[in-house]
Design a protein around this motif. Sequence first.
Motif, PDB file in Angstrom:
ATOM      1  N   ASN A   1     -34.563 -54.814 -16.748  1.00  0.00           N
ATOM      2  CA  ASN A   1     -33.940 -53.488 -16.798  1.00  0.00           C
ATOM      3  C   ASN A   1     -33.307 -53.223 -18.156  1.00  0.00           C
ATOM      4  O   ASN A   1     -33.407 -52.122 -18.696  1.00  0.00           O
ATOM      5  CB  ASN A   1     -32.885 -53.359 -15.686  1.00  0.00           C
ATOM      6  N   ASP A   2     -32.662 -54.252 -18.713  1.00  0.00           N
ATOM      7  CA  ASP A   2     -32.049 -54.099 -20.050  1.00  0.00           C
ATOM      8  C   ASP A   2     -33.111 -53.824 -21.107  1.00  0.00           C
ATOM      9  O   ASP A   2     -32.915 -52.987 -21.995  1.00  0.00           O
ATOM     10  CB  ASP A   2     -31.272 -55.367 -20.419  1.00  0.00           C
TER      11      ASP A   2
ATOM     12  N   ARG B   1     -34.408 -50.289 -20.739  1.00  0.00           N
ATOM     13  CA  ARG B   1     -33.416 -49.302 -21.167  1.00  0.00           C
ATOM     14  C   ARG B   1     -33.183 -49.315 -22.684  1.00  0.00           C
ATOM     15  O   ARG B   1     -33.039 -48.270 -23.316  1.00  0.00           O
ATOM     16  CB  ARG B   1     -32.083 -49.573 -20.447  1.00  0.00           C
ATOM     17  N   ASN B   2     -33.184 -50.510 -23.290  1.00  0.00           N
ATOM     18  CA  ASN B   2     -32.794 -50.623 -24.695  1.00  0.00           C
ATOM     19  C   ASN B   2     -33.940 -50.656 -25.703  1.00  0.00           C
ATOM     20  O   ASN B   2     -33.763 -50.270 -26.845  1.00  0.00           O
ATOM     21  CB  ASN B   2     -31.969 -51.891 -24.899  1.00  0.00           C
TER      22      ASN B   2
END
Length: 452
Positions: free
Chosen positions: A442-443, A446-447
């Motif tokens: 997820n990180d 997102r990033n």
Amino acid sequence: MIARVSSDIPNFSESLSAAIPGISLNIMALIIFSGVLIYLSWQLALVVFATLPFYNISINTFNKKLKKLSKLEREKNSKVMEGIRESIEGTLTIKRFNKSNYFIEALKSYINDWIKASNKHNLFIQSIEDFITFIRGICPIIVLSFGGYLVMKGDITLGTLIGFYSFMNWIYEPVRVISHFFISLQSTIPVFKRIKEIHEMEEETSGLELLNKVKNIEYRNVYFSYDSIPILEGLNLKIRSNERIAIVGESGSGKTTVIKLVMRYFNVDKGNILVNGKSIVEYSLHDLRRKIIVVHQNDFLFNMSIRENILLGEKFSEKEFTNAIKVACIDKFINELGKGYDTIVGERGTRLSDGQKQRIAIARAVIRKPDVLILDEATSGIDSQTEAEIFKNLQNLNITVIIISHRLSTIKKADRIIVLHKGRVICEGNHENLLKNCRKYNDIIRNQLIVV
């Protein structure tokens, strides 16, 4: 490397080819003339021979400094060659940032440093030869003085002294030539060491086992470091036949290293990589790299036609060629080019767009019918619609596809997604499962990923 090939090797070859016959012939001349001088007057011959060690002393005295200056001159020459190469290869970047003057001044600085080092080197060699000439100039005075004394004593005649004096100069010429060549050889020692470094580089070792088909790949507790910096730390991963997987992770997590190791560009520090249950070191490198092919983001294109860049001198049928270009969707843009598949792509493919170059690289891999195709950011310059078509075409080939990408649309095409973190697999599954169960994934989404 360019400097060693274009400058060091010719210099070393020229010095060696001149020095060996030159030294051999002049040693023979030295022996003959020495015999003549001893025949005329052994007393005067001893005087002449006593001055010869000064030649050797002068050379040995300056030897260390000479090697140091020779090495410095070669290093500065290499810096000039490297500056020229970078300026040519980075022309577009230099123009884009209006940095022509900056790189011109940098190149001037390299050239000036080389000139200074070259002048010091040449001046030092000349100083050694001048010192030798000085010793040679003193000897006739000593011979005439001592010879006159022997004439007055009646040990030799005036005619013998004149004859000896005439022949004496002949012995110094081969000594001078030998000294000159010896100095030249001393200067080539640093050059030889630079060439030797290339010859002593560790070569790739190939196994003997033939590899007919890649059925599975397994990374078993693999450790690997670059210059003592750990990249992979106990990596365990299995890749099955005809599977389509994606490898994702933050920068430095080891994604590209995983690929380099299976291609045996490097060997693992610890652990093992198995293909069909056998260590990859047992397989022939030719077979391994024929069955597992990598397409990188900026694969090198040669200054040849599109057809030649795909074939690379190998014989493929027209049907195989046509199938490969259809899989890579080259047929979608080929009509835009003046000469079709005979269009010259330019140096490094500069006449094509990034997407067009990537499609040619994919076709070059596909035509060789690999069992495993690795795409390392290989579709980053291709639009989403064309990319989707390429992946659909690849699926019809029934081959294993490994994807490394930062594009979500690309990663979602994988059957299984592998999440790397600090050189280990921390999560794996499909896109939906990872979104629910893997925080790191997820990180990354997102990033880092570009949602397309």
